[in-house]
Design an enzyme around this catalytic site. Structure first.
Site, PDB file in Angstrom:
ATOM      1  N   GLU A 453     102.501  30.432 -50.950  1.00 19.78           N
ATOM      2  CA  GLU A 453     103.810  31.266 -50.911  1.00 19.78           C
ATOM      3  C   GLU A 453     104.198  32.263 -52.138  1.00 19.78           C
ATOM      4  O   GLU A 453     104.819  33.183 -51.992  1.00 19.78           O
ATOM      5  CB  GLU A 453     104.967  30.190 -50.578  1.00 19.78           C
ATOM      6  CG  GLU A 453     104.527  29.530 -49.251  1.00 19.78           C
ATOM      7  CD  GLU A 453     104.350  30.269 -47.945  1.00 19.78           C
ATOM      8  OE1 GLU A 453     104.898  31.652 -47.865  1.00 19.78           O
ATOM      9  OE2 GLU A 453     103.477  29.822 -47.007  1.00 19.78           O
ATOM     10  N   HIS A 456     102.140  35.158 -52.054  1.00 20.09           N
ATOM     11  CA  HIS A 456     102.930  36.261 -50.968  1.00 20.09           C
ATOM     12  C   HIS A 456     104.035  36.934 -51.942  1.00 20.09           C
ATOM     13  O   HIS A 456     103.987  38.347 -51.587  1.00 20.09           O
ATOM     14  CB  HIS A 456     103.288  35.668 -49.690  1.00 20.09           C
ATOM     15  CG  HIS A 456     102.244  35.280 -48.855  1.00 20.09           C
ATOM     16  ND1 HIS A 456     101.022  36.278 -48.583  1.00 20.09           N
ATOM     17  CD2 HIS A 456     102.112  33.863 -48.140  1.00 20.09           C
ATOM     18  CE1 HIS A 456     100.497  35.588 -47.478  1.00 20.09           C
ATOM     19  NE2 HIS A 456     100.928  34.221 -47.458  1.00 20.09           N
TER      20      HIS A 456
END
Length: 645
Positions: A453, A456
């Protein structure tokens, strides 16, 4: 005549239904006979038990009277009921006997040697044999079974009659009418938000229904049909009800699938009945929801010549063409697949006005949230404007669900008001699903998810055309082990090639971060890879964003039927397919290189974000931006996005 022919399959089906019906009737009849027999036997058994008295001869009765054993005698026709004396602690004994029909009781007993003194000690009573009780007791054993038989026959005949009447009403419309006087179901334009242009288009319909003379006197013809087109949950049905509510006219609503039955001609009959009902109470609105169930393109070869759906569509077309201006009946229909509708349905004179309902913008979402919060107690800290900003792409149904989920969260925690925290949590619940608290990651999986994450988020924060990050979490929701929430500063109606390329790079950020940190990849990025591949292929085949293939649309809308051609197949050669695959890979490889460069250059920032996620599990926008400031990563501002665009 061809439409009335019955195929062998249909005749066999009808014979089967007839046999099933006859078999069911025979089973009911057999069950009735069994029940009747059981009742008759039960009645006889009970009657025998209740009337179980010892019977003695007349000579024995005369001897008992002479011996002073009988205290009372009751005479009813030829029947004698004698009550014998008994001690105080014992119950009296009752016995039966019969006398001679031609003579009285006294004469009969005298003939059997009963003296006058013994007979005077007995209390004798005569019961009138013609009284009600006598006839009831005489006829009851015969009449009660007859009454039961009549009741059963009446019940069976009533069932058969109901089935016959159902067959006669099979072709009647199943439309539900909302009476304008029913205030509980009335909807007005003030109850609808986020569809300004659609409401303006429909205002003319309201004016015509309220004051048709104004249009007819000047020679104007109001549209006979209004087609409401929009995605699921955008408020098509609600707008149709609002038109009826504003005009204060009856509202007939039916789904397109309710016309179609297995028997040929039923759908067309229901269409005729529906329009007949509407004309009787005109002015009125007929609303057909999901009209694509019957309004698809004809001539596709599906269903044969007797296709019930096509016959229903033909009847709708005829009924709409048969309208006169003074009938004041307007047909409204809704669909989220306008591309599959038959062209004859959309020509002028039928559904000649088409109203498109888009997803609401920020202002529209705020208005929808205010409508759905009318009956909900909101806390002092709630700000619906912030919620509207964080829900781009939400439909009206999504926003209604959001408010309901927030109320459920507050009630679950025994609070009387909905707070801003409840609304924020409900956004994530609607988008991704509920938290999976039982899905606990082990330390290794937690570290992998955190770096995934973080990859991203970091790529999205560096690339100029990617949306800013609002939240990062490694708490499982739905099917996702973690998620990065990116939201634009404002709603967009169009997206550019540069924005798509940056989105592909952001999707690759998690995959590259896993590979760079752990020298391995997991199944976590599977959904990311599917999304970015589809996006790259659409850029090449649909939007003309490939430099090699140029401005050529090589794919249409999935499942679109044009003039009976059915679903689109491959429309290009194998050579072009190979070139498409090469262009898709070229776009993805370029985006991969961009994302890899960003993560390699900013590895310290990646580590800092991942370690904070491992510790706190969730990073809100302010905490995330603090990390970016510490490492001198410039924050995105709305003005920067507009200038870059």
């Amino acid at each position: 005549m061809a439409a009335q022919k019955k195929t062998p399959k249909k005749r066999a089906s009808q014979r089967k239904n007839k046999n099933l019906t006859q078999g069911g009737f025979m089973m009911q009849l057999l069950l009735t006979v069994i029940i009747f027999t059981v009742l008759l036997l039960s009645f006889s058994a009970v009657n025998n038990v209740l009337d179980k008295k010892e019977e003695v001869s007349l000579s024995q009765l005369a001897a008992d009277i002479n011996n002073g054993l009988v205290s009372a005698v009751e005479v009813s026709g030829e029947n004698i009921t004698a009550t014998y004396s008994a001690p105080e602690d014992e119950e009296e004994v009752v016995k039966k006997s019969k006398k001679e029909a031609e003579s009285g009781l006294t004469q009969t007993l005298s003939n059997y040697g009963v003296d006058a003194e013994s007979l005077s000690a007995v209390h004798i009573s005569i019961v009138d044999p013609s009284g009600f009780r006598y006839w009831f007791m005489t006829l009851a054993p015969l009449m009660i079974p007859i009454v039961i038989i009549i009741a059963i026959i009446w019940y069976l005949s009533r069932s058969v009659k109901g089935s016959g009447m159902q067959a006669f009403t099979f072709g009647q419309s199943k439309a539900r009418m909302i009476n304008p006087d029913d205030k509980s179901q009335r909807v007005l334009f003030s109850d609808v938000a986020g569809a300004k242009e659609a409401k303006e288009e429909l205002t003319e319909i309201v004016d015509f229904l309220s004051n048709p003379k104004k249009f007819l006197q000047i020679g104007a013809k109001i549209p006979k049909g209004v087609m409401l087109m929009g995605g699921p949950g955008t408020g098509k049905t609600l707008l149709a009800r609002a038109v009826a509510g504003e005009a204060n006219v009856p509202f007939f609503t039916i789904s397109g699938s309710e016309f179609v039955e297995m028997f040929v001609g039923v759908g067309a009959s229901r269409v005729r009945d529906l329009f007949k009902m509407a004309k009787k109470v005109s002015p009125a609105i007929v609303f057909i929801d999901e009209i694509d169930a019957v309004g698809r393109v004809r001539g596709t070869g599906v269903g044969g010549g007797n296709d019930e759906r096509e016959q229903t569509l033909n009847q709708i077309l005829v009924e709409m063409d048969g309208f006169e201006p003074n009938e004041k009946v307007i047909v409204m229909a809704a669909t989220n697949r306008p591309d599959v509708l038959d062209p004859a349905l959309l020509r002028p004179g039928r559904f000649d006005r088409r109203v498109t309902i888009d997803l609401p913008d920020r202002e529209g979402r705020e208005g929808i949230l205010e409508i759905h919060s009318r009956k909900k107690p909101l806390g002092a800290d709630t700000d619906l404007k912030v919620i509207a900003e964080r829900t781009p792409g939400f439909s009206g149904a999504d926003l209604a669900n959001l408010m309901n989920e927030a109320a459920i969260l507050a009630a679950r925690e025994d609070r009387k008001e909905i707070t801003q925290y409840d609304l924020i949590r409900s956004i994530e619940k609607v988008m991704l699903g509920p938290e999976r608290k039982s899905h606990v990651l082990n330390p290794k999986e937690k570290e992998i998810t955190a770096y995934h994450e973080a990859g991203h988020a970091l790529v999205a924060s560096v690339l100029p055309f990617a949306d800013p990050v609002h939240k990062i979490s490694i708490i499982s929701r739905g099917r996702a082990a973690g998620y990065t929430l990116k939201l634009p500063f404002e709603d967009r109606k169009m997206q550019s090639k540069k924005e798509f390329i940056d989105d592909i790079s952001v999707s690759l950020g998690g995959y590259i971060a896993e590979k760079m940190i752990f020298d391995d990849v997991t199944t976590g990025p599977s959904n990311d890879l599917q999304v970015l591949t589809n996006l790259a292929r659409n850029m090449v085949t649909r939007w003309g964003m490939s430099d090699a293939l140029g401005t050529v649309a090589l794919a249409g809308n999935d499942g679109k039927a044009l003039f009976g051609s059915g679903v689109h197949g491959t429309e290009h050669s194998e050579k072009v397919s190979a070139e498409i695959d090469a262009e898709v890979k070229k776009i993805i490889d370029a985006s991969y290189a961009t994302a890899e460069k960003i993560l390699t250059k900013n590895k310290k920032v990646l580590d800092a974000i991942a370690q904070r996620l491992i510790r706190d599990e969730t990073l809100e926008r302010d905490a995330y931006e603090d990390i970016l400031r510490e490492h001198h990563i410039p924050l995105k501002q709305k003005e920067d996005i507009e200038h870059t665009a």
